[in-house]
Write a protein that holds these residues in place. Structure first.
Motif, PDB file in Angstrom:
ATOM      1  N   MET A   1      42.160 -26.823 -66.970  1.00  8.91           N
ATOM      2  CA  MET A   1      41.691 -26.443 -68.290  1.00  8.91           C
ATOM      3  C   MET A   1      40.419 -27.226 -68.589  1.00  8.91           C
ATOM      4  N   SER A   2      39.418 -26.516 -69.065  1.00  7.57           N
ATOM      5  CA  SER A   2      38.145 -27.181 -69.338  1.00  7.57           C
ATOM      6  C   SER A   2      38.234 -27.992 -70.634  1.00  7.57           C
ATOM      7  N   GLN A   3      37.306 -28.911 -70.773  1.00  6.40           N
ATOM      8  CA  GLN A   3      37.297 -29.765 -71.955  1.00  6.40           C
ATOM      9  C   GLN A   3      37.029 -28.946 -73.217  1.00  6.40           C
ATOM     10  N   ASN A   4      36.208 -27.916 -73.119  1.00  9.15           N
ATOM     11  CA  ASN A   4      35.946 -27.078 -74.289  1.00  9.15           C
ATOM     12  C   ASN A   4      37.215 -26.363 -74.749  1.00  9.15           C
ATOM     13  N   THR A   5      38.010 -25.893 -73.811  1.00 10.58           N
ATOM     14  CA  THR A   5      39.268 -25.232 -74.154  1.00 10.58           C
ATOM     15  C   THR A   5      40.240 -26.229 -74.769  1.00 10.58           C
ATOM     16  N   ARG A   6      40.307 -27.434 -74.187  1.00  8.15           N
ATOM     17  CA  ARG A   6      41.186 -28.475 -74.746  1.00  8.15           C
ATOM     18  C   ARG A   6      40.759 -28.848 -76.158  1.00  8.15           C
ATOM     19  N   LYS A   7      39.448 -28.905 -76.410  1.00 13.85           N
ATOM     20  CA  LYS A   7      38.968 -29.238 -77.756  1.00 13.85           C
ATOM     21  C   LYS A   7      39.352 -28.156 -78.758  1.00 13.85           C
ATOM     22  N   LEU A   8      39.231 -26.907 -78.370  1.00 13.86           N
ATOM     23  CA  LEU A   8      39.623 -25.819 -79.261  1.00 13.86           C
ATOM     24  C   LEU A   8      41.115 -25.866 -79.537  1.00 13.86           C
ATOM     25  N   LEU A   9      41.908 -25.988 -78.483  1.00  9.89           N
ATOM     26  CA  LEU A   9      43.361 -26.059 -78.634  1.00  9.89           C
ATOM     27  C   LEU A   9      43.776 -27.312 -79.402  1.00  9.89           C
ATOM     28  N   GLY A  10      43.129 -28.430 -79.122  1.00  6.56           N
ATOM     29  CA  GLY A  10      43.432 -29.676 -79.815  1.00  6.56           C
ATOM     30  C   GLY A  10      43.114 -29.619 -81.296  1.00  6.56           C
ATOM     31  N   THR A  11      42.032 -28.951 -81.644  1.00  9.12           N
ATOM     32  CA  THR A  11      41.687 -28.793 -83.057  1.00  9.12           C
ATOM     33  C   THR A  11      42.756 -27.997 -83.783  1.00  9.12           C
ATOM     34  N   LEU A  13      45.884 -27.717 -82.803  1.00  7.27           N
ATOM     35  CA  LEU A  13      47.079 -28.568 -82.843  1.00  7.27           C
ATOM     36  C   LEU A  13      46.985 -29.623 -83.939  1.00  7.27           C
ATOM     37  N   LEU A  14      45.808 -30.210 -84.116  1.00  7.79           N
ATOM     38  CA  LEU A  14      45.638 -31.203 -85.180  1.00  7.79           C
ATOM     39  C   LEU A  14      45.857 -30.580 -86.551  1.00  7.79           C
ATOM     40  N   LEU A  15      45.299 -29.405 -86.777  1.00 10.73           N
ATOM     41  CA  LEU A  15      45.477 -28.744 -88.067  1.00 10.73           C
ATOM     42  C   LEU A  15      46.942 -28.384 -88.308  1.00 10.73           C
TER      43      LEU A  15
END
Length: 69
Positions: A1-11, A13-15
């Protein structure tokens, strides 16, 4: 999984975790501490505020991992 995908998914998840943590704290307050003393409420809000840090830190750490080469 790319870092951009993790950032989108992580955002997302944080919300979701912010909303879930807030609803959980509100449920505890309404169910058990509605007529509690002010010092008990300050304790609840302090614990809830500090407790959210650990899941958020884990999600942010996971989001910021570099891509596997």
């Amino acid at each position: 999984m790319s870092q951009n995908t993790r950032k989108l998914l992580g955002t997302v998840l944080l919300l979701v975790s912010i909303v879930a943590w807030s609803v959980g704290g509100m449920w505890i307050y309404m169910s058990f501490l509605g007529a509690a003393a002010w010092w008990a409420l300050i304790g609840l809000f302090a614990i809830m505020g500090m407790g959210w840090f650990f899941p958020a830190a884990w999600i942010i750490r996971w989001m910021s991992r570099p891509d596997a080469e």
